[in-house]
Design an enzyme around this catalytic site. Structure first.
Site, PDB file in Angstrom:
ATOM      1  N   HIS A   1     -69.825  21.352  60.828  1.00 15.66           N
ATOM      2  CA  HIS A   1     -70.856  21.857  59.908  1.00 15.66           C
ATOM      3  C   HIS A   1     -70.259  22.802  58.864  1.00 15.66           C
ATOM      4  O   HIS A   1     -70.962  23.675  58.337  1.00 15.66           O
ATOM      5  CB  HIS A   1     -71.970  22.633  60.661  1.00 15.66           C
ATOM      6  CG  HIS A   1     -72.888  21.775  61.470  1.00 15.66           C
ATOM      7  ND1 HIS A   1     -73.437  22.209  62.645  1.00 15.66           N
ATOM      8  CD2 HIS A   1     -73.371  20.528  61.275  1.00 15.66           C
ATOM      9  CE1 HIS A   1     -74.222  21.266  63.155  1.00 15.66           C
ATOM     10  NE2 HIS A   1     -74.193  20.235  62.341  1.00 15.66           N
TER      11      HIS A   1
ATOM     12  N   GLU B   1     -75.807  20.301  51.989  1.00 10.29           N
ATOM     13  CA  GLU B   1     -74.424  19.886  52.230  1.00 10.29           C
ATOM     14  C   GLU B   1     -73.926  18.911  51.164  1.00 10.29           C
ATOM     15  O   GLU B   1     -72.757  18.949  50.788  1.00 10.29           O
ATOM     16  CB  GLU B   1     -74.327  19.241  53.628  1.00 10.29           C
ATOM     17  CG  GLU B   1     -74.522  20.281  54.724  1.00 10.29           C
ATOM     18  CD  GLU B   1     -74.811  19.685  56.085  1.00 10.29           C
ATOM     19  OE1 GLU B   1     -75.969  19.306  56.326  1.00 10.29           O
ATOM     20  OE2 GLU B   1     -73.885  19.600  56.896  1.00 10.29           O
TER      21      GLU B   1
ATOM     22  N   ASN C   1     -72.114   9.785  52.685  1.00  8.70           N
ATOM     23  CA  ASN C   1     -72.011  10.243  54.078  1.00  8.70           C
ATOM     24  C   ASN C   1     -72.192   9.003  54.950  1.00  8.70           C
ATOM     25  O   ASN C   1     -73.302   8.499  55.104  1.00  8.70           O
ATOM     26  CB  ASN C   1     -73.095  11.279  54.359  1.00  8.70           C
ATOM     27  CG  ASN C   1     -73.014  11.822  55.777  1.00  8.70           C
ATOM     28  OD1 ASN C   1     -72.251  11.317  56.600  1.00  8.70           O
ATOM     29  ND2 ASN C   1     -73.811  12.835  56.066  1.00  8.70           N
TER      30      ASN C   1
ATOM     31  N   ARG D   1     -77.772  17.136  72.817  1.00 11.65           N
ATOM     32  CA  ARG D   1     -76.486  17.591  73.378  1.00 11.65           C
ATOM     33  C   ARG D   1     -76.683  18.875  74.164  1.00 11.65           C
ATOM     34  O   ARG D   1     -77.462  19.753  73.760  1.00 11.65           O
ATOM     35  CB  ARG D   1     -75.469  17.838  72.266  1.00 11.65           C
ATOM     36  CG  ARG D   1     -74.936  16.565  71.669  1.00 11.65           C
ATOM     37  CD  ARG D   1     -73.953  16.861  70.545  1.00 11.65           C
ATOM     38  NE  ARG D   1     -74.305  16.125  69.352  1.00 11.65           N
ATOM     39  CZ  ARG D   1     -74.027  16.503  68.111  1.00 11.65           C
ATOM     40  NH1 ARG D   1     -73.384  17.630  67.884  1.00 11.65           N
ATOM     41  NH2 ARG D   1     -74.395  15.760  67.093  1.00 11.65           N
TER      42      ARG D   1
ATOM     43  N   ARG E   1     -68.123  12.736  52.847  1.00 14.31           N
ATOM     44  CA  ARG E   1     -68.077  13.603  54.018  1.00 14.31           C
ATOM     45  C   ARG E   1     -67.110  12.963  55.023  1.00 14.31           C
ATOM     46  O   ARG E   1     -67.277  11.797  55.391  1.00 14.31           O
ATOM     47  CB  ARG E   1     -69.470  13.700  54.643  1.00 14.31           C
ATOM     48  CG  ARG E   1     -69.443  14.507  55.903  1.00 14.31           C
ATOM     49  CD  ARG E   1     -70.727  14.416  56.659  1.00 14.31           C
ATOM     50  NE  ARG E   1     -70.635  15.259  57.844  1.00 14.31           N
ATOM     51  CZ  ARG E   1     -71.345  15.068  58.939  1.00 14.31           C
ATOM     52  NH1 ARG E   1     -72.204  14.078  59.001  1.00 14.31           N
ATOM     53  NH2 ARG E   1     -71.210  15.863  59.957  1.00 14.31           N
TER      54      ARG E   1
END
Ligand code: ADP
Length: 407
Positions: A175, A380, A9, A236, A86
């Site tokens: 996601h 993940e 990743n 965010r 990823r």
């Protein structure tokens, strides 16, 4: 297939590695941060000693150092059988994982305008592992792929249609690996087939998103063209009135500055003026800091509102599922969110909730709840490892139906 799978990743200044054996046991994790700067360092998870990599702080240098350290611990003595990467944005091109070829690299580059911070970094990782392990198949696993099943009415913005046609302006969702893992785990726990499982999956980490999954397919999700849309997140804002751009332009704040503030200075951090970290925020609220409590209240209300909105995409619901650092660990956030949802018949059992679902094996719903409520740790990297190994297996022995079609 025996052998290990390496999961990569790669961010713009960071690199996360995980190695799995052929039975998907995680053997080791590595992390490198501040890449490209004099304070770059690497660490093997669980080991306090950091490794100074300032001598070669490139992604390739960090990768080579971490792999060397893995080998000292008897991991990756032999090259992996697959490398899963990823990749954040696959646009409309990728509905599944893809074996990396020059054409796939070109397609990932083409999506870079939609994810300028992420896709180029992901490609850096692909090139670095390609140099270190030139003969190992590499597979791209896209955050967006799981959401390619969204119906047109869920992915289109009510904007001039040519924005979509010319520039691909639509909702993509992110996601995807985590939400697809929630689907698989929920189906397993409730003993159902994937194609018969419907859930609302709330991934609450530093980034937060929620997805409605109907009969095994993503049908609505809160993130959009970029990961800025939707829920309140660490830094965010989530949804805002687009009129804000014009309003603040009149106050001398440029679109560029506002974009920066919406991504980096808003959310829990912006509201509380304290921290983007939920654990710290909860402690601060307990100490009586009013704006910390306000940030928590806004976070939970917005989440509850989205859970309500997701129900309009489902005709049945097998479970509401919480995951991610906040979703897995914060009983307070789960309880406060579900308090807003009594009209939907969702009720939490406080004992189970306080024990994070460990008392009743992932379940935190009260016996009076109309639907199960689950807490499921996300994984993940495991999804990426699984997709990578499956792609390699299929390349060696294509599934029967494909063999028949192409012969
Ligand atoms: P990322 O999205 O970077 O993978 P994580 O999924 O690890 O992040 O989630 C990080 C968030 O989870 C942080 O806000 C952190 O404070 C929060 N978190 C972790 N443990 C707890 C806890 N016990 N209570 C509240 N929040 C927690």
């Amino acid at each position: 297939m025996k052998g290990t799978t390496l999961v990569v990743n790669c961010g713009s200044s960071s690199l996360k590695l995980a190695v799995f054996d052929h039975q998907y046991n995680r053997l080791i994790n590595g992390l490198a941060e501040r890449l490209g700067t004099p304070s770059a360092y690497a660490v093997i998870t669980g080991n306090k000693d950091t490794i100074d990599i300032s001598g070669d702080s490139t992604h390739r240098g960090a990768l080579a150092t971490l792999i060397k350290r893995f080998r000292k611990r008897n991991v990756l003595g032999l090259p992996p059988v697959a490398i899963g990467h990823r990749v954040v944005h696959g646009g409309e091109k990728f509905t599944d994982a893809a074996m990396i070829t020059p054409a796939v690299i070109e397609a990932i580059e083409a999506c870079a305008s939609l994810a300028p911070l992420h896709n180029p970094a992901n490609l850096t990782g692909i090139h670095a592992t390609g140099e270190l392990f030139p003969n190992v198949p590499q597979i791209a696993v896209f955050d967006t792929a799981f959401h390619q099943s969204l119906p047109e009415y869920a992915y289109l913005y009510a904007l001039p249609y040519e924005y979509y046609q010319q520039w691909g302006v639509r909702r993509y969702g992110f996601h995807g690996t985590s939400h697809s893992f929630m689907l698989a785990e929920t189906a397993r726990l409730l003993n159902k087939k994937l194609e018969n499982t419907s859930l609302i999956s709330a991934h609450l980490g530093n980034g937060c998103s929620i997805t409605a999954i109907a009969n095994g397919k993503s049908v609505d999700t809160s993130m959009g063209l970029t990961p800025l849309e939707g829920l309140v997140m660490g830094t965010r804002s989530g949804d805002i009135d687009p009129g804000l751009f014009d309003f603040l332009a009149g106050k001398g704040i440029s679109a560029e500055d506002l974009h920066h503030d919406l991504n980096h200075k808003s959310g829990l951090l912006g509201l509380s003026q304290q921290t983007n970290d939920m654990r710290t925020l909860v402690a601060s609220a307990d100490d009586g800091h009013r704006l910390s409590q306000v940030a928590i209240d806004v976070f939970c209300f917005k989440l509850a509102r989205y859970i309500g909105a997701m129900s309009s995409s489902l005709s049945t619901l097998d479970a509401l599922v919480f995951t991610g650092g906040i979703g897995e660990n914060s009983a307070r956030i789960r309880a406060r969110t579900v308090e807003h949802l009594s009209l939907l018949g969702l009720v939490i059992d406080s004992d189970s909730n306080l024990n994070h679902g460990r008392l009743r094996e992932h379940h935190i719903e009260h016996t009076n709840s109309r639907f199960p409520i689950l807490v499921i740790p996300t994984n993940e990297e495991l999804v990426i490892a699984n997709a990578a190994l499956e792609s390699v297996r299929n390349a060696i022995a294509p599934p029967q139906s494909i063999t028949t079609e192409t012969s």
